[in-house]
Scaffold this active site. Structure first.
Site, PDB file in Angstrom:
ATOM      1  N   THR A 100      74.026  64.224  56.054  1.00 56.99           N
ATOM      2  CA  THR A 100      72.617  64.037  55.740  1.00 56.99           C
ATOM      3  C   THR A 100      72.009  63.168  56.821  1.00 56.99           C
ATOM      4  OG1 THR A 100      71.094  62.814  54.276  1.00 56.99           O
ATOM      5  CG2 THR A 100      73.402  62.216  54.172  1.00 56.99           C
ATOM      6  N   CYS A 127      66.383  67.122  58.590  1.00 58.63           N
ATOM      7  CA  CYS A 127      66.939  67.037  57.241  1.00 58.63           C
ATOM      8  C   CYS A 127      67.885  68.217  57.137  1.00 58.63           C
ATOM      9  CB  CYS A 127      65.858  67.103  56.175  1.00 58.63           C
ATOM     10  SG  CYS A 127      66.509  67.236  54.500  1.00 58.63           S
TER      11      CYS A 127
END
Length: 231
Positions: free
Chosen positions: A83, A197
């Protein structure tokens, strides 16, 4: 081959992309039935998301530090945090482990520098777009100028990530909004756009736009394969 430690589950949708990319990368390099050596710790994203939006970053750091210690004990030779946003707490995690963390922003920036990109647009969670832990790293360590969408656009990008992409929902209307935001970043001088992202690549793919896209999930995974197979 080195063992790759993955801290995933943020969301599991993008961690699945990591797992696939890592194994495909190893197979492409070594052929046959080769696959990646992986030690995966997958967190409950609900807990992380709640703490993120409450600003309780030290609590998220504790959860990820425990995960990092677990994959380290499991034999990981280096670690990937699957992430972008949670790279905010990398310094906290590094203080408790000896295993190196392969930073997603560094892997992405190295690709930008290699391609000669001097000014790049950044899409991601509100945290990634607005705070300095990611974009300032690109500026300070790699001399890459970073621009982000305006306030209203950042809200759209952030909400689509949490309300749709992290739940595996891919909507054409949201894709069109993202593509307009990408075009606006280019109009402001961006030579390319970072999909900062790990879920965004599920929505926006190269065939959807003429703008050069940097998929951080794929780039991070490719860097990990290279590191894992290096002699």
């Amino acid at each position: 081959m080195k063992t790759i430690g993955l801290i995933g589950g943020m969301s599991w949708e993008s961690t699945a992309s990591y797992y696939k990319a890592l194994n495909q990368g190893v197979k492409a390099q070594l052929g046959g039935l080769h696959s990646a050596k992986i030690c995966l710790y997958s967190v409950d994203f609900h807990e992380i998301e709640q703490l993120q939006h409450q600003g309780k970053w030290s609590e998220t750091a504790e959860i990820l530090t425990n995960a990092a210690c677990s994959v380290e004990a499991g034999g990981a030779d280096f670690i990937l945090i699957c992430t972008n946003t949670m790279h905010k707490v990398v310094p906290d995690i590094e203080a408790h482990i000896s295993t190196p963390i392969l930073h997603i922003a560094d892997a992405t920036a190295q690709r930008l520098v290699a391609d000669g990109v001097k000014k790049v647009g950044l899409l991601g969670t509100r945290f990634t777009m607005e705070q300095d832990f990611y974009k300032q790293r690109l500026v300070d360590l790699f001399a890459v100028d970073v621009i982000v969408p305006n306030e209203a656009q950042r809200t759209i990008v952030h909400d689509v990530i949490y309300q749709e992409l992290c739940k595996g929902e891919i909507k054409q209307a949201s894709r069109e909004q993202y593509l307009q935001i990408i075009d606006d970043l280019v109009a402001q001088g961006a030579e390319a756009v970072i999909l900062g992202c790990t879920e965004i690549a599920l929505l926006v793919e190269p065939q959807h736009t003429d703008v050069k896209l940097y998929d951080t999930t794929q780039i991070h995974a490719e860097a990990a394969v290279e590191y894992a197979l290096a002699q």
